[in-house]
Design a protein around this motif. Structure first.
Motif, PDB file in Angstrom:
ATOM      1  N   GLU A  76       0.855  -1.250   0.187  1.00 18.22           N
ATOM      2  CA  GLU A  76      -0.190   0.024   0.048  1.00 18.22           C
ATOM      3  C   GLU A  76       0.895   1.110   0.147  1.00 18.22           C
ATOM      4  O   GLU A  76       1.886   1.240   0.855  1.00 18.22           O
ATOM      5  N   VAL A  98      -3.220   4.468  -2.192  1.00 14.81           N
ATOM      6  CA  VAL A  98      -4.231   4.870  -1.116  1.00 14.81           C
ATOM      7  C   VAL A  98      -4.024   6.206  -0.817  1.00 14.81           C
ATOM      8  O   VAL A  98      -2.825   6.905  -1.044  1.00 14.81           O
ATOM      9  N   THR A 107      -5.949   5.433   7.644  1.00 16.63           N
ATOM     10  CA  THR A 107      -6.474   5.822   6.408  1.00 16.63           C
ATOM     11  C   THR A 107      -8.064   6.150   6.474  1.00 16.63           C
ATOM     12  O   THR A 107      -8.650   5.097   7.066  1.00 16.63           O
ATOM     13  N   PHE A 137      -7.514   1.863  -3.863  1.00 16.65           N
ATOM     14  CA  PHE A 137      -8.673   2.094  -2.733  1.00 16.65           C
ATOM     15  C   PHE A 137      -9.248   3.110  -2.749  1.00 16.65           C
ATOM     16  O   PHE A 137      -9.170   4.184  -2.474  1.00 16.65           O
TER      17      PHE A 137
END
Length: 245
Positions: A76, A98, A107, A137
């Motif tokens: 990520e 992300v 997040t 995402f």
């Protein structure tokens, strides 16, 4: 027989505990090794810009571990030149873009792909050209799913945090949003993953969406591991997922 939905285990918060005092214990690489032995289909790790949990040396070690085990590492990462360079150096199986803000605890929502296509598309292309499977995402909305397709992503990971925190009719409405987003993504040729805030109850709910092929779960499993051990927590999650018809 349907192919089981994959379980990716995020080991970020093992590193959070380690970093609280410094040193090397507990070791997130050891956690990743135990997670794979317990039945995780892959390992997820978020290398944040401020290195608040996972570090560059962790990514190097996790890359080696997953390569040796023949299992995927899902990195990520924020959409920055620094993170792109790191991903291109290690070339994990997958890279998931992300959002990231320094002041957030974790997040807090999906990446705003719609409206930022010009910034995100070159990063997606660079990662894909290097052989990585690129995931975005995002929130479960038509605009975001269509933007993911437009920039060339192969996968969308739907943000399930809102669903997990709602109750009653509000949760039912959010589930409909997730279902609609998953169906649209699938129709556009995108693989569908889901993650954030999932636990033993809500993770099986996501499997009622037939397009979902992978769940990524971290904080809850690491928290449960404090009480039952990581192997037991993963076994229980896998059993809860496999119990869904």
């Amino acid at each position: 027989m349907a192919t089981p939905v994959r379980l990716g285990v995020n080991i970020d918060h093992v590193a959070t505990v380690r970093n609280a005092r410094g040193g090397v214990h507990p070791d997130p690489v050891r956690a990743a090794r135990e997670a794979l032995a317990a039945g995780a289909d892959g390992i997820t790790a978020h290398l944040r810009e401020d290195r608040r949990h996972i570090t560059d040396s962790d990514i190097e070690a996790l890359s080696r571990l997953c390569a040796e085990a023949g299992r995927p590492l899902n990195l990520e990462m924020a959409v920055t030149d620094e993170m792109l360079a790191i991903a291109l150096r290690h070339r994990p199986h997958a890279a998931c873009l992300v959002p990231e803000r320094r002041e957030e605890v974790t997040t807090e929502g999906g990446l705003a792909v719609a409206g930022q296509e010009a910034r995100i598309e070159p990063v997606v292309k660079a990662l894909a050209d290097a052989g990585m499977r690129v995931s975005l995402f995002v929130e479960p909305s038509r605009a975001q799913i269509e933007a993911c397709h437009a920039v060339g992503a192969q996968v969308v990971e739907l943000h399930t945090g809102r669903y997990c925190h709602l109750e009653g009719d509000d949760r039912a409405v959010e589930f409909e949003r997730l279902q609609a987003a998953a169906t649209l993504a699938f129709d556009l040729g995108l693989e569908v993953h889901a993650g954030h805030g999932l636990d033993y109850v809500t993770a099986p709910h996501m499997l009622a969406i037939p397009e979902v092929r992978e769940l990524n779960i971290g904080h809850f499993l690491i928290g449960e591991a404090v009480f039952t051990g990581l192997t037991s927590a993963i076994h229980r999650m896998r059993a809860a997922m496999d119990a869904v018809p």
